[in-house]
Design a protein around this motif. Sequence first.
Motif, PDB file in Angstrom:
ATOM      1  N   LEU A   5      39.434  50.608  50.098  1.00 17.69           N
ATOM      2  CA  LEU A   5      39.263  50.294  48.680  1.00 17.69           C
ATOM      3  C   LEU A   5      40.486  49.545  48.157  1.00 17.69           C
ATOM      4  O   LEU A   5      41.624  49.960  48.380  1.00 17.69           O
ATOM      5  CB  LEU A   5      39.053  51.568  47.868  1.00 17.69           C
ATOM      6  N   GLN A   6      40.227  48.436  47.499  1.00 17.50           N
ATOM      7  CA  GLN A   6      41.303  47.647  46.900  1.00 17.50           C
ATOM      8  C   GLN A   6      40.968  47.394  45.437  1.00 17.50           C
ATOM      9  O   GLN A   6      39.893  46.885  45.117  1.00 17.50           O
ATOM     10  CB  GLN A   6      41.492  46.320  47.642  1.00 17.50           C
ATOM     11  N   LEU A   7      41.895  47.761  44.562  1.00 13.49           N
ATOM     12  CA  LEU A   7      41.700  47.593  43.122  1.00 13.49           C
ATOM     13  C   LEU A   7      42.576  46.452  42.612  1.00 13.49           C
ATOM     14  O   LEU A   7      43.780  46.416  42.871  1.00 13.49           O
ATOM     15  CB  LEU A   7      42.050  48.892  42.390  1.00 13.49           C
ATOM     16  N   ILE A   8      41.949  45.504  41.931  1.00 14.15           N
ATOM     17  CA  ILE A   8      42.671  44.373  41.337  1.00 14.15           C
ATOM     18  C   ILE A   8      42.570  44.520  39.821  1.00 14.15           C
ATOM     19  O   ILE A   8      41.500  44.268  39.239  1.00 14.15           O
ATOM     20  CB  ILE A   8      42.090  43.020  41.785  1.00 14.15           C
ATOM     21  N   PRO A   9      43.650  44.939  39.158  1.00 15.19           N
ATOM     22  CA  PRO A   9      43.582  45.101  37.697  1.00 15.19           C
ATOM     23  C   PRO A   9      43.333  43.763  37.003  1.00 15.19           C
ATOM     24  O   PRO A   9      43.974  42.752  37.318  1.00 15.19           O
ATOM     25  CB  PRO A   9      44.957  45.669  37.344  1.00 15.19           C
ATOM     26  N   ALA A  10      42.398  43.773  36.073  1.00 15.38           N
ATOM     27  CA  ALA A  10      42.078  42.561  35.310  1.00 15.38           C
ATOM     28  C   ALA A  10      41.291  42.977  34.074  1.00 15.38           C
ATOM     29  O   ALA A  10      40.509  43.934  34.115  1.00 15.38           O
ATOM     30  CB  ALA A  10      41.260  41.587  36.159  1.00 15.38           C
ATOM     31  N   PRO A  11      41.483  42.269  32.971  1.00 14.89           N
ATOM     32  CA  PRO A  11      40.659  42.566  31.793  1.00 14.89           C
ATOM     33  C   PRO A  11      39.217  42.162  32.054  1.00 14.89           C
ATOM     34  O   PRO A  11      38.924  41.404  32.991  1.00 14.89           O
ATOM     35  CB  PRO A  11      41.311  41.713  30.694  1.00 14.89           C
ATOM     36  N   ALA A  12      38.336  42.661  31.226  1.00 13.44           N
ATOM     37  CA  ALA A  12      36.924  42.361  31.428  1.00 13.44           C
ATOM     38  C   ALA A  12      36.666  40.860  31.394  1.00 13.44           C
ATOM     39  O   ALA A  12      35.837  40.345  32.172  1.00 13.44           O
ATOM     40  CB  ALA A  12      36.091  43.062  30.350  1.00 13.44           C
ATOM     41  N   GLY A  13      37.383  40.145  30.515  1.00 12.01           N
ATOM     42  CA  GLY A  13      37.167  38.697  30.430  1.00 12.01           C
ATOM     43  C   GLY A  13      37.690  37.936  31.635  1.00 12.01           C
ATOM     44  O   GLY A  13      37.268  36.795  31.883  1.00 12.01           O
ATOM     45  N   GLY A  14      38.606  38.507  32.416  1.00 16.28           N
ATOM     46  CA  GLY A  14      39.163  37.813  33.583  1.00 16.28           C
ATOM     47  C   GLY A  14      38.752  38.431  34.902  1.00 16.28           C
ATOM     48  O   GLY A  14      39.250  38.015  35.958  1.00 16.28           O
ATOM     49  N   VAL A  74      34.027  43.818  37.372  1.00 19.65           N
ATOM     50  CA  VAL A  74      33.655  44.621  36.203  1.00 19.65           C
ATOM     51  C   VAL A  74      33.959  43.766  34.975  1.00 19.65           C
ATOM     52  O   VAL A  74      34.968  43.920  34.285  1.00 19.65           O
ATOM     53  CB  VAL A  74      34.431  45.957  36.181  1.00 19.65           C
ATOM     54  N   ASN A  75      33.068  42.834  34.706  1.00 16.90           N
ATOM     55  CA  ASN A  75      33.301  41.854  33.646  1.00 16.90           C
ATOM     56  C   ASN A  75      32.496  42.165  32.385  1.00 16.90           C
ATOM     57  O   ASN A  75      32.260  41.271  31.556  1.00 16.90           O
ATOM     58  CB  ASN A  75      32.942  40.445  34.133  1.00 16.90           C
ATOM     59  N   GLY A  76      32.086  43.388  32.239  1.00 20.80           N
ATOM     60  CA  GLY A  76      31.355  43.783  31.032  1.00 20.80           C
ATOM     61  C   GLY A  76      30.456  44.969  31.331  1.00 20.80           C
ATOM     62  O   GLY A  76      30.322  45.407  32.492  1.00 20.80           O
ATOM     63  N   ASP A  77      29.871  45.502  30.235  1.00 23.03           N
ATOM     64  CA  ASP A  77      28.966  46.648  30.329  1.00 23.03           C
ATOM     65  C   ASP A  77      29.656  47.814  31.028  1.00 23.03           C
ATOM     66  O   ASP A  77      29.384  48.149  32.176  1.00 23.03           O
ATOM     67  CB  ASP A  77      27.682  46.262  31.081  1.00 23.03           C
ATOM     68  N   ILE A  93      36.371  45.668  47.152  1.00 20.72           N
ATOM     69  CA  ILE A  93      37.349  45.145  46.194  1.00 20.72           C
ATOM     70  C   ILE A  93      36.728  45.231  44.813  1.00 20.72           C
ATOM     71  O   ILE A  93      35.621  44.711  44.582  1.00 20.72           O
ATOM     72  CB  ILE A  93      37.729  43.685  46.523  1.00 20.72           C
ATOM     73  N   VAL A  94      37.439  45.892  43.895  1.00 23.44           N
ATOM     74  CA  VAL A  94      36.941  46.044  42.536  1.00 23.44           C
ATOM     75  C   VAL A  94      37.942  45.396  41.592  1.00 23.44           C
ATOM     76  O   VAL A  94      39.133  45.735  41.591  1.00 23.44           O
ATOM     77  CB  VAL A  94      36.739  47.527  42.163  1.00 23.44           C
ATOM     78  N   CYS A  95      37.465  44.444  40.790  1.00 21.64           N
ATOM     79  CA  CYS A  95      38.307  43.728  39.835  1.00 21.64           C
ATOM     80  C   CYS A  95      37.895  44.167  38.418  1.00 21.64           C
ATOM     81  O   CYS A  95      36.731  44.011  38.031  1.00 21.64           O
ATOM     82  CB  CYS A  95      38.128  42.212  39.981  1.00 21.64           C
ATOM     83  N   GLY A  96      38.830  44.692  37.677  1.00 23.46           N
ATOM     84  CA  GLY A  96      38.527  45.139  36.311  1.00 23.46           C
ATOM     85  C   GLY A  96      39.602  46.059  35.794  1.00 23.46           C
ATOM     86  O   GLY A  96      40.697  46.166  36.360  1.00 23.46           O
ATOM     87  N   GLU A  97      39.301  46.715  34.691  1.00 22.91           N
ATOM     88  CA  GLU A  97      40.251  47.637  34.070  1.00 22.91           C
ATOM     89  C   GLU A  97      40.325  48.930  34.893  1.00 22.91           C
ATOM     90  O   GLU A  97      39.285  49.547  35.174  1.00 22.91           O
ATOM     91  CB  GLU A  97      39.823  47.939  32.639  1.00 22.91           C
TER      92      GLU A  97
END
Length: 213
Positions: A88-97, A173-176, A197-201
């Motif tokens: 599991l790899q987490l990439i912190p990013a805001p929903a818009g990015g 994870v770009n919304g909802d 890989i999960v990108c989001g908050e």
Amino acid sequence: MLQEPQIPESAQGPRVAPAAGRTAPTPRPVPGPRSAATPRPGRPVPGPARPTPPAQRAHPAPVPAPAPAPVAPTSAPSRPENRSAPQLQLIPAPAGGALDAAEEAVDLLLESGRAPGDILVLTTGEQHPWAAHELSFGDAAYWAQQDAGDDVFFADASAVDRAKPRPVVVVAVNGDAGDTVARALPVARDRAAALLIVCGEPQTINSALGAGV
């Protein structure tokens, strides 16, 4: 000057007087028999005969190595129960990015040697432009490209149940941030054979995956 050999008169034939003004030819000496040591002109002198090579030394017969002692079979080490869990790899990013972060992750995977058909990208909010374009040609044609497995496949997280397992799954994870994320992330983890890989908050991701993160 060589002297003529004296021939007894009894062996002499009729003597012929030489013509006037001529001298009697002097007979040439007759060569004797050629000895074996005297070479014929133009041939090298034979050297001494080659010595007979010594007899080959007899080598002792090899001693057979002792047979290895039988080894008692050992039981294979037990595998951990989570052997099938992907990394599991987490990439912190805001929903818009989050979608841009997911695309950058895909580019890095391809540059590292991953085949395009190894990657599945899921979006929890707005669809990826490629998925929206392909869906315009019909649902059957769109999902047929997933079955072909020769390129990166983009799908909406709400349809994660129709997504087939692939070595790498990237989730944007770009919304909802509601039920879709909570349901899609655990299923995406099951679809990933090697890497998720999960990108989001991070807070949203942690709450969706629970203690699995």
